[in-house]
Design a protein around this motif. Structure first.
Motif, PDB file in Angstrom:
ATOM      1  N   ALA A   1      80.467  28.430  29.786  1.00  0.00           N
ATOM      2  CA  ALA A   1      81.244  28.697  28.572  1.00  0.00           C
ATOM      3  C   ALA A   1      80.578  28.167  27.316  1.00  0.00           C
ATOM      4  CB  ALA A   1      82.646  28.103  28.712  1.00  0.00           C
ATOM      5  N   GLY A   2      79.512  27.399  27.434  1.00  0.00           N
ATOM      6  CA  GLY A   2      78.818  26.860  26.287  1.00  0.00           C
ATOM      7  C   GLY A   2      79.435  25.614  25.703  1.00  0.00           C
ATOM      8  N   LEU A   3      80.355  24.981  26.447  1.00  0.00           N
ATOM      9  CA  LEU A   3      80.991  23.777  25.919  1.00  0.00           C
ATOM     10  C   LEU A   3      80.016  22.607  25.834  1.00  0.00           C
ATOM     11  CD1 LEU A   3      84.445  23.955  27.771  1.00  0.00           C
ATOM     12  CD2 LEU A   3      83.866  24.704  25.445  1.00  0.00           C
ATOM     13  N   TYR A   4      79.090  22.553  26.770  1.00  0.00           N
ATOM     14  CA  TYR A   4      78.117  21.459  26.733  1.00  0.00           C
ATOM     15  C   TYR A   4      77.212  21.571  25.508  1.00  0.00           C
ATOM     16  CZ  TYR A   4      74.080  18.603  27.918  1.00  0.00           C
ATOM     17  OH  TYR A   4      73.059  17.696  27.867  1.00  0.00           O
ATOM     18  N   GLU A   5      76.730  22.792  25.236  1.00  0.00           N
ATOM     19  CA  GLU A   5      75.883  22.990  24.048  1.00  0.00           C
ATOM     20  C   GLU A   5      76.670  22.750  22.764  1.00  0.00           C
ATOM     21  OE1 GLU A   5      72.680  23.536  23.741  1.00  0.00           O
ATOM     22  OE2 GLU A   5      72.375  23.448  25.908  1.00  0.00           O
ATOM     23  N   ARG A   6      77.922  23.156  22.756  1.00  0.00           N
ATOM     24  CA  ARG A   6      78.754  22.905  21.588  1.00  0.00           C
ATOM     25  C   ARG A   6      78.964  21.409  21.366  1.00  0.00           C
ATOM     26  NH1 ARG A   6      79.905  24.737  16.683  1.00  0.00           N
ATOM     27  NH2 ARG A   6      81.926  23.949  15.978  1.00  0.00           N
ATOM     28  N   TRP A   7      79.219  20.695  22.435  1.00  0.00           N
ATOM     29  CA  TRP A   7      79.377  19.239  22.319  1.00  0.00           C
ATOM     30  C   TRP A   7      78.090  18.580  21.845  1.00  0.00           C
ATOM     31  CZ3 TRP A   7      76.692  15.714  25.460  1.00  0.00           C
ATOM     32  CH2 TRP A   7      77.032  14.372  25.245  1.00  0.00           C
ATOM     33  N   ARG A   8      76.954  19.055  22.346  1.00  0.00           N
ATOM     34  CA  ARG A   8      75.673  18.479  21.945  1.00  0.00           C
ATOM     35  C   ARG A   8      75.398  18.725  20.466  1.00  0.00           C
ATOM     36  NH1 ARG A   8      70.582  20.040  21.248  1.00  0.00           N
ATOM     37  NH2 ARG A   8      71.144  22.207  21.672  1.00  0.00           N
ATOM     38  N   LYS A   9      75.685  19.931  19.973  1.00  0.00           N
ATOM     39  CA  LYS A   9      75.460  20.236  18.562  1.00  0.00           C
ATOM     40  C   LYS A   9      76.388  19.421  17.664  1.00  0.00           C
ATOM     41  CE  LYS A   9      73.769  24.947  19.280  1.00  0.00           C
ATOM     42  NZ  LYS A   9      74.008  26.397  19.015  1.00  0.00           N
ATOM     43  N   GLU A  10      77.642  19.286  18.059  1.00  0.00           N
ATOM     44  CA  GLU A  10      78.565  18.488  17.246  1.00  0.00           C
ATOM     45  C   GLU A  10      78.144  17.020  17.203  1.00  0.00           C
ATOM     46  OE1 GLU A  10      82.432  19.066  18.806  1.00  0.00           O
ATOM     47  OE2 GLU A  10      82.674  21.094  17.959  1.00  0.00           O
ATOM     48  N   LEU A  11      77.701  16.492  18.325  1.00  0.00           N
ATOM     49  CA  LEU A  11      77.234  15.107  18.355  1.00  0.00           C
ATOM     50  C   LEU A  11      76.002  14.927  17.467  1.00  0.00           C
ATOM     51  CD1 LEU A  11      77.395  12.238  19.508  1.00  0.00           C
ATOM     52  CD2 LEU A  11      76.035  13.036  21.463  1.00  0.00           C
ATOM     53  N   LEU A  12      75.076  15.902  17.521  1.00  0.00           N
ATOM     54  CA  LEU A  12      73.863  15.807  16.708  1.00  0.00           C
ATOM     55  C   LEU A  12      74.192  15.928  15.209  1.00  0.00           C
ATOM     56  CD1 LEU A  12      70.785  15.509  17.015  1.00  0.00           C
ATOM     57  CD2 LEU A  12      70.623  17.999  17.035  1.00  0.00           C
ATOM     58  N   GLU A  13      75.123  16.794  14.859  1.00  0.00           N
ATOM     59  CA  GLU A  13      75.528  16.914  13.451  1.00  0.00           C
ATOM     60  C   GLU A  13      76.185  15.631  12.959  1.00  0.00           C
ATOM     61  OE1 GLU A  13      78.018  20.299  13.244  1.00  0.00           O
ATOM     62  OE2 GLU A  13      76.374  21.763  13.510  1.00  0.00           O
ATOM     63  N   LYS A  14      76.999  15.019  13.794  1.00  0.00           N
ATOM     64  CA  LYS A  14      77.652  13.770  13.399  1.00  0.00           C
ATOM     65  C   LYS A  14      76.638  12.654  13.190  1.00  0.00           C
ATOM     66  CE  LYS A  14      81.263  10.546  14.865  1.00  0.00           C
ATOM     67  NZ  LYS A  14      82.271  10.223  15.923  1.00  0.00           N
ATOM     68  N   VAL A  15      75.683  12.550  14.086  1.00  0.00           N
ATOM     69  CA  VAL A  15      74.637  11.539  13.941  1.00  0.00           C
ATOM     70  C   VAL A  15      73.790  11.819  12.704  1.00  0.00           C
ATOM     71  CG1 VAL A  15      72.597  10.552  15.039  1.00  0.00           C
ATOM     72  CG2 VAL A  15      74.613  11.029  16.406  1.00  0.00           C
ATOM     73  N   THR A  16      73.534  13.081  12.399  1.00  0.00           N
ATOM     74  CA  THR A  16      72.754  13.432  11.211  1.00  0.00           C
ATOM     75  C   THR A  16      73.477  13.014   9.937  1.00  0.00           C
ATOM     76  OG1 THR A  16      71.786  15.312  12.381  1.00  0.00           O
ATOM     77  CG2 THR A  16      71.677  15.343   9.978  1.00  0.00           C
ATOM     78  N   GLN A  17      74.762  13.267   9.859  1.00  0.00           N
ATOM     79  CA  GLN A  17      75.527  12.869   8.680  1.00  0.00           C
ATOM     80  C   GLN A  17      75.544  11.359   8.502  1.00  0.00           C
ATOM     81  OE1 GLN A  17      79.391  14.650   9.102  1.00  0.00           O
ATOM     82  NE2 GLN A  17      78.632  16.761   8.895  1.00  0.00           N
ATOM     83  N   VAL A  18      75.720  10.641   9.596  1.00  0.00           N
ATOM     84  CA  VAL A  18      75.749   9.181   9.499  1.00  0.00           C
ATOM     85  C   VAL A  18      74.391   8.636   9.073  1.00  0.00           C
ATOM     86  CG1 VAL A  18      76.073   7.058  10.825  1.00  0.00           C
ATOM     87  CG2 VAL A  18      77.634   8.980  11.149  1.00  0.00           C
ATOM     88  N   SER A  19      73.316   9.166   9.636  1.00  0.00           N
ATOM     89  CA  SER A  19      71.979   8.678   9.299  1.00  0.00           C
ATOM     90  C   SER A  19      71.628   8.986   7.846  1.00  0.00           C
ATOM     91  CB  SER A  19      70.944   9.301  10.236  1.00  0.00           C
ATOM     92  OG  SER A  19      71.208   8.967  11.587  1.00  0.00           O
ATOM     93  N   ARG A  20      71.948  10.181   7.368  1.00  0.00           N
ATOM     94  CA  ARG A  20      71.652  10.523   5.975  1.00  0.00           C
ATOM     95  C   ARG A  20      72.476   9.679   5.015  1.00  0.00           C
ATOM     96  NH1 ARG A  20      71.299  16.802   4.655  1.00  0.00           N
ATOM     97  NH2 ARG A  20      70.588  15.802   2.726  1.00  0.00           N
ATOM     98  N   ALA A  21      73.734   9.407   5.377  1.00  0.00           N
ATOM     99  CA  ALA A  21      74.567   8.560   4.517  1.00  0.00           C
ATOM    100  C   ALA A  21      73.989   7.153   4.412  1.00  0.00           C
ATOM    101  CB  ALA A  21      75.994   8.524   5.050  1.00  0.00           C
ATOM    102  N   LYS A  22      73.485   6.632   5.521  1.00  0.00           N
ATOM    103  CA  LYS A  22      72.873   5.300   5.488  1.00  0.00           C
ATOM    104  C   LYS A  22      71.616   5.292   4.622  1.00  0.00           C
ATOM    105  CE  LYS A  22      74.552   3.646   9.988  1.00  0.00           C
ATOM    106  NZ  LYS A  22      74.145   3.182  11.328  1.00  0.00           N
TER     107      LYS A  22
END
Length: 318
Positions: A231-252
């Motif tokens: 169903a693509g839930l694993y890839e969706r979870w991976r992309k959301e996790l990567l986007e969240k980490v990207t936002q946190v890293s750029r904010a820092k």
């Protein structure tokens, strides 16, 4: 005096036209009106090939076309191809100039295993990489053997990425974990990272959950895992996790840059900006120089031919 000057001007213009159109010295009637286009007409009533060439070459120095162009299809094709060539060359040069000023110039980087073994000095991996090293050394492929010889286990991800950034080394790990660690530790304020992941995979392996032997829920767990993956839930979870980490890293990183002084930030922006230099516009300057040289040569030839024709006509009439 006014009549003599006017008569002299008429004789001069007539002699020039006669020298260009009648090289054998035949007389022309004084009532004939000669226009610029008629000077280049051939005996068939069309503009000659020389006039068409002058029209195309004259566009380099900013000269317009004649009032009437040739009726020959070949000359139409020549002028049309020249205008199309100028349009394409101008568009291509403008696009390449804009791209060279806006896009960063990156050096060539290895993307495949063949390129990797010829560039890096060592390929580090985690402590469990001993099994991968022995597997690669037993391979029949010379590329895999070379990679096995370069592989150095017992290096964690943090040290491996730091060595890859400062030395000619590469770190081998799973793609998802490398993306997560690079984004978390090396993401800059503008969203760029100094590290990258190659396009080609080295070793394919499967991952599984350990469960007791002959567990009664094994079949149900397999169906659930298969449904989640398909169903693509694993890839969706991976992309959301990567986007969240990207936002946190750029904010820092942005917060860290705001804490610096204005002088340091100004010097950094000044050093990182690229200005337009003579090397970027040397192509159009060379075309301008060539056009000016051709125009100067054409002007000198016109003056020389006019003086020679006038002197020859004066000697023949005298």
């Amino acid at each position: 005096m006014g009549r003599n000057v006017q008569h002299h001007q008429q004789v001069s213009s007539a002699s020039v036209v006669e020298g260009m159109l009648n090289p054998r010295g035949r007389q022309m009637p004084n009532s004939t009106k000669i226009t610029e286009a008629e000077m280049w007409r051939s005996r068939h009533g069309r503009l000659s090939a020389g006039a068409v060439v002058l029209e195309t070459v004259g566009s380099l120095v900013g000269q317009g076309l004649y009032g009437r162009i040739s009726t020959s299809h070949s000359n139409h094709i020549l002028v049309g191809c020249w205008l199309l060539f100028g349009l394409l060359m101008g568009t291509a040069y403008r696009g390449s100039l804009i791209s060279s000023l806006t896009l960063p110039t990156l050096p060539p980087r290895p993307e495949t295993i063949e390129q990797l073994v010829t560039v890096v000095e060592r390929a580090t991996t985690d402590p469990y990489g001993n099994s991968h090293k022995s597997f690669l050394l037993k391979s029949d492929s010379p590329v895999f053997k070379a990679l096995g010889e370069l592989m150095y286990p017992a290096v964690n991800v943090t040290d491996g990425l730091r060595d890859a950034l400062t030395m000619k080394r590469a770190h081998i790990h799973t793609r998802q974990y490398l993306q997560l660690m690079i984004t978390r530790h090396y993401m800059q304020a503008d969203g760029t990272v100094p590290l990258y992941i190659g396009k080609e995979n080295i070793i394919f392996h499967t991952q599984a959950w350990p469960i007791p032997h002959d567990a009664p829920y094994k079949d149900a767990l397999d169906r659930i895992i298969t449904a989640v993956v398909e169903a693509g839930l694993y890839e969706r979870w991976r992309k959301e996790l990567l986007e969240k980490v990207t936002q946190v890293s750029r904010a820092k990183q942005q917060e860290a840059e705001q804490q610096t002084s204005d002088a340091t930030a100004g010097e950094h922006n000044k050093s990182s900006s690229r200005s337009l230099t003579i090397a970027h516009v040397q192509g159009c300057l060379m075309l301008l120089l060539i056009g000016l040289m051709l125009a100067g040569m054409a002007f000198v030839m016109e003056i020389t031919v006019e003086r020679f024709t006038f002197s020859r006509e004066r000697n023949s009439t005298g």
